[in-house]
Design a protein around this motif. Structure first.
Motif, PDB file in Angstrom:
ATOM      1  N   VAL A  48      52.215  81.183  59.308  1.00  0.00           N
ATOM      2  CA  VAL A  48      53.291  80.461  58.236  1.00  0.00           C
ATOM      3  C   VAL A  48      52.584  79.361  57.811  1.00  0.00           C
ATOM      4  O   VAL A  48      52.058  78.758  58.439  1.00  0.00           O
ATOM      5  CB  VAL A  48      54.594  80.152  58.836  1.00  0.00           C
ATOM      6  CG1 VAL A  48      55.386  79.398  57.662  1.00  0.00           C
ATOM      7  CG2 VAL A  48      55.121  81.333  59.481  1.00  0.00           C
ATOM      8  N   THR A  49      52.027  79.407  56.554  1.00  0.00           N
ATOM      9  CA  THR A  49      51.351  78.054  56.052  1.00  0.00           C
ATOM     10  C   THR A  49      52.273  77.245  55.316  1.00  0.00           C
ATOM     11  O   THR A  49      53.451  77.092  55.347  1.00  0.00           O
ATOM     12  CB  THR A  49      50.212  78.806  54.965  1.00  0.00           C
ATOM     13  OG1 THR A  49      51.250  79.186  53.774  1.00  0.00           O
ATOM     14  CG2 THR A  49      49.442  79.711  55.375  1.00  0.00           C
ATOM     15  N   GLY A  50      51.560  75.957  54.741  1.00  0.00           N
ATOM     16  CA  GLY A  50      52.120  74.926  54.399  1.00  0.00           C
ATOM     17  C   GLY A  50      53.691  74.931  53.549  1.00  0.00           C
ATOM     18  O   GLY A  50      53.476  75.951  52.584  1.00  0.00           O
ATOM     19  N   GLN A  51      54.753  74.435  53.989  1.00  0.00           N
ATOM     20  CA  GLN A  51      55.746  74.427  53.193  1.00  0.00           C
ATOM     21  C   GLN A  51      56.452  75.620  52.652  1.00  0.00           C
ATOM     22  O   GLN A  51      57.173  75.933  51.965  1.00  0.00           O
ATOM     23  CB  GLN A  51      55.677  73.485  51.823  1.00  0.00           C
ATOM     24  CG  GLN A  51      55.311  71.988  52.008  1.00  0.00           C
ATOM     25  CD  GLN A  51      55.326  71.377  51.099  1.00  0.00           C
ATOM     26  OE1 GLN A  51      55.467  71.644  49.874  1.00  0.00           O
ATOM     27  NE2 GLN A  51      54.991  70.110  51.049  1.00  0.00           N
ATOM     28  N   ALA A  52      56.159  76.799  53.708  1.00  0.00           N
ATOM     29  CA  ALA A  52      56.913  77.958  53.610  1.00  0.00           C
ATOM     30  C   ALA A  52      58.234  77.759  54.366  1.00  0.00           C
ATOM     31  O   ALA A  52      58.228  77.040  55.472  1.00  0.00           O
ATOM     32  CB  ALA A  52      56.063  79.052  54.032  1.00  0.00           C
ATOM     33  N   GLY A  53      59.114  78.332  54.099  1.00  0.00           N
ATOM     34  CA  GLY A  53      60.498  78.197  54.940  1.00  0.00           C
ATOM     35  C   GLY A  53      61.357  79.663  54.746  1.00  0.00           C
ATOM     36  O   GLY A  53      61.273  80.441  53.934  1.00  0.00           O
ATOM     37  N   THR A  54      62.351  79.502  55.769  1.00  0.00           N
ATOM     38  CA  THR A  54      63.168  80.592  56.016  1.00  0.00           C
ATOM     39  C   THR A  54      64.463  80.374  56.025  1.00  0.00           C
ATOM     40  O   THR A  54      64.765  79.074  56.430  1.00  0.00           O
ATOM     41  CB  THR A  54      62.903  81.466  57.493  1.00  0.00           C
ATOM     42  OG1 THR A  54      63.270  80.812  58.264  1.00  0.00           O
ATOM     43  CG2 THR A  54      61.403  82.109  57.255  1.00  0.00           C
ATOM     44  N   LEU A  67      52.998  84.335  55.632  1.00  0.00           N
ATOM     45  CA  LEU A  67      53.852  83.722  54.742  1.00  0.00           C
ATOM     46  C   LEU A  67      52.799  82.732  54.043  1.00  0.00           C
ATOM     47  O   LEU A  67      52.398  81.827  54.696  1.00  0.00           O
ATOM     48  CB  LEU A  67      55.036  83.089  55.197  1.00  0.00           C
ATOM     49  CG  LEU A  67      55.775  84.259  56.011  1.00  0.00           C
ATOM     50  CD1 LEU A  67      57.212  83.440  56.631  1.00  0.00           C
ATOM     51  CD2 LEU A  67      56.424  85.288  55.208  1.00  0.00           C
ATOM     52  N   SER A  68      52.634  82.902  52.734  1.00  0.00           N
ATOM     53  CA  SER A  68      51.622  81.826  52.044  1.00  0.00           C
ATOM     54  C   SER A  68      52.399  80.622  51.863  1.00  0.00           C
ATOM     55  O   SER A  68      53.442  80.509  51.930  1.00  0.00           O
ATOM     56  CB  SER A  68      51.176  82.276  50.690  1.00  0.00           C
ATOM     57  OG  SER A  68      52.143  82.568  49.816  1.00  0.00           O
ATOM     58  N   ALA A  69      51.771  79.619  51.356  1.00  0.00           N
ATOM     59  CA  ALA A  69      52.254  78.170  50.889  1.00  0.00           C
ATOM     60  C   ALA A  69      53.313  78.226  50.204  1.00  0.00           C
ATOM     61  O   ALA A  69      53.111  79.178  49.019  1.00  0.00           O
ATOM     62  CB  ALA A  69      51.117  77.204  50.737  1.00  0.00           C
ATOM     63  N   TYR A  70      54.248  77.366  50.075  1.00  0.00           N
ATOM     64  CA  TYR A  70      55.675  77.344  49.228  1.00  0.00           C
ATOM     65  C   TYR A  70      56.330  78.810  49.035  1.00  0.00           C
ATOM     66  O   TYR A  70      56.987  79.084  48.043  1.00  0.00           O
ATOM     67  CB  TYR A  70      55.095  77.087  47.948  1.00  0.00           C
ATOM     68  CG  TYR A  70      54.343  75.765  47.973  1.00  0.00           C
ATOM     69  CD1 TYR A  70      54.924  74.628  48.231  1.00  0.00           C
ATOM     70  CD2 TYR A  70      53.026  75.857  47.819  1.00  0.00           C
ATOM     71  CE1 TYR A  70      54.359  73.334  48.210  1.00  0.00           C
ATOM     72  CE2 TYR A  70      52.251  74.486  47.755  1.00  0.00           C
ATOM     73  CZ  TYR A  70      52.670  73.331  47.867  1.00  0.00           C
ATOM     74  OH  TYR A  70      52.171  72.181  48.021  1.00  0.00           O
ATOM     75  N   THR A  71      56.371  79.315  50.284  1.00  0.00           N
ATOM     76  CA  THR A  71      57.246  80.805  50.205  1.00  0.00           C
ATOM     77  C   THR A  71      58.617  80.593  50.825  1.00  0.00           C
ATOM     78  O   THR A  71      58.712  80.057  51.797  1.00  0.00           O
ATOM     79  CB  THR A  71      56.529  81.840  50.882  1.00  0.00           C
ATOM     80  OG1 THR A  71      55.130  82.129  50.502  1.00  0.00           O
ATOM     81  CG2 THR A  71      57.156  83.198  50.975  1.00  0.00           C
ATOM     82  N   SER A 123      53.235  92.036  57.114  1.00  0.00           N
ATOM     83  CA  SER A 123      53.928  91.864  55.788  1.00  0.00           C
ATOM     84  C   SER A 123      52.886  90.707  55.115  1.00  0.00           C
ATOM     85  O   SER A 123      52.618  89.798  56.020  1.00  0.00           O
ATOM     86  CB  SER A 123      55.341  91.644  55.540  1.00  0.00           C
ATOM     87  OG  SER A 123      56.023  92.769  55.740  1.00  0.00           O
ATOM     88  N   LYS A 124      52.629  90.509  54.021  1.00  0.00           N
ATOM     89  CA  LYS A 124      51.790  89.414  53.197  1.00  0.00           C
ATOM     90  C   LYS A 124      52.980  89.099  52.159  1.00  0.00           C
ATOM     91  O   LYS A 124      52.839  89.708  51.250  1.00  0.00           O
ATOM     92  CB  LYS A 124      50.549  89.805  52.833  1.00  0.00           C
ATOM     93  CG  LYS A 124      49.534  90.177  54.050  1.00  0.00           C
ATOM     94  CD  LYS A 124      48.118  90.373  53.458  1.00  0.00           C
ATOM     95  CE  LYS A 124      47.209  90.772  54.504  1.00  0.00           C
ATOM     96  NZ  LYS A 124      46.094  91.180  54.189  1.00  0.00           N
ATOM     97  N   LEU A 125      53.598  87.826  52.236  1.00  0.00           N
ATOM     98  CA  LEU A 125      54.415  87.372  51.107  1.00  0.00           C
ATOM     99  C   LEU A 125      54.183  86.272  50.648  1.00  0.00           C
ATOM    100  O   LEU A 125      53.578  85.441  51.256  1.00  0.00           O
ATOM    101  CB  LEU A 125      55.859  87.377  51.728  1.00  0.00           C
ATOM    102  CG  LEU A 125      56.463  88.537  52.658  1.00  0.00           C
ATOM    103  CD1 LEU A 125      57.813  88.242  53.065  1.00  0.00           C
ATOM    104  CD2 LEU A 125      56.638  89.554  51.648  1.00  0.00           C
ATOM    105  N   ALA A 126      54.460  85.982  49.426  1.00  0.00           N
ATOM    106  CA  ALA A 126      54.242  84.821  48.639  1.00  0.00           C
ATOM    107  C   ALA A 126      55.319  84.514  47.692  1.00  0.00           C
ATOM    108  O   ALA A 126      56.133  85.527  47.148  1.00  0.00           O
ATOM    109  CB  ALA A 126      52.942  84.928  48.015  1.00  0.00           C
ATOM    110  N   GLY A 127      55.695  83.255  47.357  1.00  0.00           N
ATOM    111  CA  GLY A 127      56.602  82.947  46.176  1.00  0.00           C
ATOM    112  C   GLY A 127      57.989  82.593  46.617  1.00  0.00           C
ATOM    113  O   GLY A 127      58.538  82.970  47.828  1.00  0.00           O
ATOM    114  N   VAL A 128      58.890  82.407  45.715  1.00  0.00           N
ATOM    115  CA  VAL A 128      60.308  82.092  45.888  1.00  0.00           C
ATOM    116  C   VAL A 128      61.012  83.038  44.838  1.00  0.00           C
ATOM    117  O   VAL A 128      60.952  82.577  43.570  1.00  0.00           O
ATOM    118  CB  VAL A 128      60.710  80.432  45.695  1.00  0.00           C
ATOM    119  CG1 VAL A 128      61.982  80.570  45.892  1.00  0.00           C
ATOM    120  CG2 VAL A 128      59.924  79.721  46.691  1.00  0.00           C
ATOM    121  N   PRO A 129      61.775  83.993  45.253  1.00  0.00           N
ATOM    122  CA  PRO A 129      62.124  84.764  46.492  1.00  0.00           C
ATOM    123  C   PRO A 129      60.737  85.166  46.890  1.00  0.00           C
ATOM    124  O   PRO A 129      59.890  85.673  46.238  1.00  0.00           O
ATOM    125  CB  PRO A 129      63.157  85.541  46.516  1.00  0.00           C
ATOM    126  CG  PRO A 129      62.900  85.744  45.025  1.00  0.00           C
ATOM    127  CD  PRO A 129      62.681  84.581  44.117  1.00  0.00           C
TER     128      PRO A 129
END
Length: 70
Positions: free
Chosen positions: A3-9, A21-25, A35-41
């Motif tokens: 989990v990278t910077g400022q990612a949250g669940t 989970l990339s940054a700001y996810t 899985s490799k996820l990015a973005g909101v959502p």
């Protein structure tokens, strides 16, 4: 899991093994393993990068149109 910077669940979200989970996810649903996820959502990285590419192209076209109308 990475989990990278400022990612949250959200509450009670399960993140699978070996997921990234990339940054700001922002994750609001369970994440399957590997899985490799990015973005909101959160979306698969490949899809998120396609969306960002399309939006950037749209913005460039809009700027060109505005300059042509001046």
């Amino acid at each position: 899991m990475i989990v990278t910077g400022q990612a949250g669940t959200g509450n009670q979200v399960h993140v699978g093994d070996y997921s990234f989970l990339s940054a700001y996810t922002g994750v609001d649903k369970d994440v399957p393993p590997d899985s490799k996820l990015a973005g909101v959502p959160a979306r698969p990285m490949k899809d998120q990068f396609r969306i960002m590419s399309i939006l950037n192209k749209m913005l460039k076209e809009r700027e060109k149109e505005r300059k042509n109308h001046e």
